[in-house]
Design a protein around this motif. Structure first.
Motif, PDB file in Angstrom:
ATOM      1  N   ARG A 118      37.495 -59.428 -61.265  1.00 49.52           N
ATOM      2  CA  ARG A 118      36.962 -58.190 -60.692  1.00 49.52           C
ATOM      3  C   ARG A 118      35.889 -58.482 -59.654  1.00 49.52           C
ATOM      4  NH1 ARG A 118      36.226 -57.169 -66.083  1.00 49.52           N
ATOM      5  NH2 ARG A 118      34.038 -56.556 -65.868  1.00 49.52           N
ATOM      6  N   VAL A 119      35.532 -59.743 -59.524  1.00 55.56           N
ATOM      7  CA  VAL A 119      34.520 -60.168 -58.576  1.00 55.56           C
ATOM      8  C   VAL A 119      34.834 -61.600 -58.155  1.00 55.56           C
ATOM      9  CG1 VAL A 119      33.015 -60.940 -60.444  1.00 55.56           C
ATOM     10  CG2 VAL A 119      32.015 -60.431 -58.220  1.00 55.56           C
ATOM     11  N   HIS A 120      34.492 -61.935 -56.916  1.00 53.67           N
ATOM     12  CA  HIS A 120      34.662 -63.308 -56.458  1.00 53.67           C
ATOM     13  C   HIS A 120      33.286 -63.941 -56.336  1.00 53.67           C
ATOM     14  CE1 HIS A 120      35.397 -66.654 -53.582  1.00 53.67           C
ATOM     15  NE2 HIS A 120      36.467 -66.794 -54.332  1.00 53.67           N
ATOM     16  N   VAL A 121      33.156 -65.159 -56.829  1.00 49.58           N
ATOM     17  CA  VAL A 121      31.844 -65.782 -56.973  1.00 49.58           C
ATOM     18  C   VAL A 121      31.791 -67.122 -56.244  1.00 49.58           C
ATOM     19  CG1 VAL A 121      30.035 -66.420 -58.608  1.00 49.58           C
ATOM     20  CG2 VAL A 121      31.787 -64.756 -59.288  1.00 49.58           C
ATOM     21  N   ASP A 158      28.090 -69.385 -43.474  1.00 50.66           N
ATOM     22  CA  ASP A 158      29.332 -68.633 -43.616  1.00 50.66           C
ATOM     23  C   ASP A 158      29.458 -67.988 -44.995  1.00 50.66           C
ATOM     24  OD1 ASP A 158      30.158 -71.165 -44.972  1.00 50.66           O
ATOM     25  OD2 ASP A 158      30.512 -71.846 -42.933  1.00 50.66           O
ATOM     26  N   VAL A 159      29.048 -68.702 -46.058  1.00 50.15           N
ATOM     27  CA  VAL A 159      29.162 -68.113 -47.387  1.00 50.15           C
ATOM     28  C   VAL A 159      28.121 -67.014 -47.601  1.00 50.15           C
ATOM     29  CG1 VAL A 159      30.244 -70.142 -48.410  1.00 50.15           C
ATOM     30  CG2 VAL A 159      27.749 -69.916 -48.486  1.00 50.15           C
ATOM     31  N   VAL A 160      26.962 -67.153 -46.948  1.00 47.00           N
ATOM     32  CA  VAL A 160      25.960 -66.087 -47.031  1.00 47.00           C
ATOM     33  C   VAL A 160      26.479 -64.840 -46.325  1.00 47.00           C
ATOM     34  CG1 VAL A 160      23.588 -65.401 -46.528  1.00 47.00           C
ATOM     35  CG2 VAL A 160      24.092 -67.777 -47.107  1.00 47.00           C
ATOM     36  N   ALA A 161      27.052 -65.032 -45.138  1.00 46.18           N
ATOM     37  CA  ALA A 161      27.544 -63.906 -44.351  1.00 46.18           C
ATOM     38  C   ALA A 161      28.657 -63.150 -45.065  1.00 46.18           C
ATOM     39  CB  ALA A 161      28.036 -64.404 -42.988  1.00 46.18           C
ATOM     40  N   ALA A 162      29.445 -63.846 -45.890  1.00 46.83           N
ATOM     41  CA  ALA A 162      30.566 -63.205 -46.581  1.00 46.83           C
ATOM     42  C   ALA A 162      30.147 -62.472 -47.840  1.00 46.83           C
ATOM     43  CB  ALA A 162      31.624 -64.247 -46.931  1.00 46.83           C
ATOM     44  N   ALA A 163      28.970 -62.777 -48.370  1.00 54.76           N
ATOM     45  CA  ALA A 163      28.557 -62.219 -49.662  1.00 54.76           C
ATOM     46  C   ALA A 163      28.110 -60.770 -49.541  1.00 54.76           C
ATOM     47  CB  ALA A 163      27.423 -63.063 -50.249  1.00 54.76           C
ATOM     48  N   ASP A 164      28.390 -59.997 -50.574  1.00 55.56           N
ATOM     49  CA  ASP A 164      27.857 -58.640 -50.694  1.00 55.56           C
ATOM     50  C   ASP A 164      26.523 -58.665 -51.434  1.00 55.56           C
ATOM     51  OD1 ASP A 164      30.179 -57.185 -49.556  1.00 55.56           O
ATOM     52  OD2 ASP A 164      31.211 -58.006 -51.298  1.00 55.56           O
ATOM     53  N   VAL A 165      26.412 -59.589 -52.401  1.00 56.60           N
ATOM     54  CA  VAL A 165      25.195 -59.751 -53.183  1.00 56.60           C
ATOM     55  C   VAL A 165      24.823 -61.233 -53.153  1.00 56.60           C
ATOM     56  CG1 VAL A 165      24.073 -59.478 -55.424  1.00 56.60           C
ATOM     57  CG2 VAL A 165      25.822 -57.840 -54.702  1.00 56.60           C
ATOM     58  N   VAL A 166      23.573 -61.518 -52.804  1.00 55.30           N
ATOM     59  CA  VAL A 166      23.065 -62.888 -52.785  1.00 55.30           C
ATOM     60  C   VAL A 166      21.946 -62.985 -53.815  1.00 55.30           C
ATOM     61  CG1 VAL A 166      21.983 -64.705 -51.419  1.00 55.30           C
ATOM     62  CG2 VAL A 166      23.615 -63.124 -50.334  1.00 55.30           C
ATOM     63  N   VAL A 167      22.138 -63.866 -54.796  1.00 50.58           N
ATOM     64  CA  VAL A 167      21.161 -64.029 -55.872  1.00 50.58           C
ATOM     65  C   VAL A 167      20.472 -65.375 -55.711  1.00 50.58           C
ATOM     66  CG1 VAL A 167      20.742 -64.046 -58.356  1.00 50.58           C
ATOM     67  CG2 VAL A 167      22.606 -62.642 -57.411  1.00 50.58           C
ATOM     68  N   SER A 168      19.180 -65.335 -55.429  1.00 49.60           N
ATOM     69  CA  SER A 168      18.380 -66.549 -55.299  1.00 49.60           C
ATOM     70  C   SER A 168      17.761 -66.880 -56.649  1.00 49.60           C
ATOM     71  CB  SER A 168      17.286 -66.343 -54.247  1.00 49.60           C
ATOM     72  OG  SER A 168      16.426 -67.451 -54.205  1.00 49.60           O
ATOM     73  N   MET A 169      17.813 -68.160 -57.008  1.00 52.97           N
ATOM     74  CA  MET A 169      17.313 -68.594 -58.306  1.00 52.97           C
ATOM     75  C   MET A 169      16.373 -69.785 -58.114  1.00 52.97           C
ATOM     76  SD  MET A 169      20.980 -68.270 -60.279  1.00 52.97           S
ATOM     77  CE  MET A 169      20.328 -68.154 -61.932  1.00 52.97           C
ATOM     78  N   ASP A 218      30.701 -53.147 -61.272  1.00 52.24           N
ATOM     79  CA  ASP A 218      31.835 -52.338 -61.707  1.00 52.24           C
ATOM     80  C   ASP A 218      31.618 -50.866 -61.368  1.00 52.24           C
ATOM     81  OD1 ASP A 218      33.369 -54.406 -62.681  1.00 52.24           O
ATOM     82  OD2 ASP A 218      32.668 -54.208 -64.745  1.00 52.24           O
ATOM     83  N   SER A 219      30.413 -50.363 -61.614  1.00 48.28           N
ATOM     84  CA  SER A 219      30.138 -48.945 -61.338  1.00 48.28           C
ATOM     85  C   SER A 219      30.158 -48.658 -59.833  1.00 48.28           C
ATOM     86  CB  SER A 219      28.787 -48.547 -61.926  1.00 48.28           C
ATOM     87  OG  SER A 219      27.737 -49.295 -61.336  1.00 48.28           O
ATOM     88  N   THR A 220      29.643 -49.599 -59.054  1.00 48.82           N
ATOM     89  CA  THR A 220      29.641 -49.419 -57.600  1.00 48.82           C
ATOM     90  C   THR A 220      31.053 -49.441 -57.054  1.00 48.82           C
ATOM     91  OG1 THR A 220      27.489 -50.506 -57.431  1.00 48.82           O
ATOM     92  CG2 THR A 220      28.798 -50.344 -55.414  1.00 48.82           C
TER      93      THR A 220
END
Length: 225
Positions: A118-121, A158-169, A218-220
């Motif tokens: 349901r999501v690509h990571v 390129d991977v940053v530009a493709a992401a909808d959500v970017v999680v920094s850790m 999922d809700s979005t």
């Protein structure tokens, strides 16, 4: 003190040590996959650049050509998505930490596991390590998640530009900022050098946050469709 003069030369002149025939074959195969999206020259450049980037930090060089092909393919897909040449079927999430050897690998694997397509990571590191933390591999295997085929990957635009959500850790401001994306900052202890029980705790804490993120995604997705 250097481990050997020859290894110093290897690090300084990676272009002279590339398995050019194998990389050229990989590029030719990927050029067919991306025919009509990217030119063969662009594909070849991505393959060779990906190999050079991985070689700088890889601990084991034996299968590096195959890993470079995989890495290049993922980057090309990300580039095509960001340019609108390839449609996104599911939300794209990118996890980033410093070495891409612990926290971001666990988060990506857990979201992929719970998301069930349901999501690509993706995951990446601002200064990637040479291998995934063995303790991380162990604690993930305990819950049935195999990291055996994963490897630390450098962070690319390129991977940053493709992401909808970017999680920094824990990688600070290393990530490029693009408009229209959601940026999250998750604070977790670094599992590097920690006892196994602590790594398990970090895994479980990340798992809670990942499940919460998946509910939001999922809700979005349901609302937008």
């Amino acid at each position: 003190m250097s481990d050997s003069p020859s290894r110093d030369r290897d690090r300084q002149q990676p272009e002279l040590l590339m398995p050019r025939a194998a990389l050229a074959r990989s590029a030719a195969q990927l050029a067919k996959k991306y025919d009509g999206v990217f030119s063969p020259q662009t594909v070849e450049r991505y393959v060779f650049e990906s190999y050079a980037a991985l070689r700088r930090t890889a601990k084991v060089q034996v299968h590096l050509s195959a890993l470079a092909e995989h890495f290049a393919a993922d980057r090309l897909t990300a580039l095509a998505q960001s340019e609108g040449s390839v449609a996104k079927d599911v939300p794209e999430v990118l996890f980033i930490c410093v070495h891409n050897a612990g926290r971001s690998q666990m988060a990506a694997a857990l979201l992929n596991h719970h998301g069930n397509r349901r999501v690509h990571v993706r995951s990446a590191g601002s200064a990637p390590g040479n291998e995934i933390n063995p303790a991380v591999v162990e604690v993930m295997s305990e819950i049935g998640v195999d990291l055996g085929s994963e490897f630390p990957k450098p962070l690319t635009d390129d991977v940053v530009a493709a992401a909808d959500v970017v999680v920094s850790m824990g990688c600070g401001d290393a990530c490029a900022v693009y408009p229209g994306k959601r940026y999250l900052d998750w604070s977790f202890d670094d599992p590097d050098g920690q006892p196994i029980d602590t790594v398990r705790r970090i895994r479980d804490e990340i798992d809670v946050r990942v499940r919460e993120l998946l509910v939001e995604l999922d809700s979005t997705t349901t609302v937008s469709t």
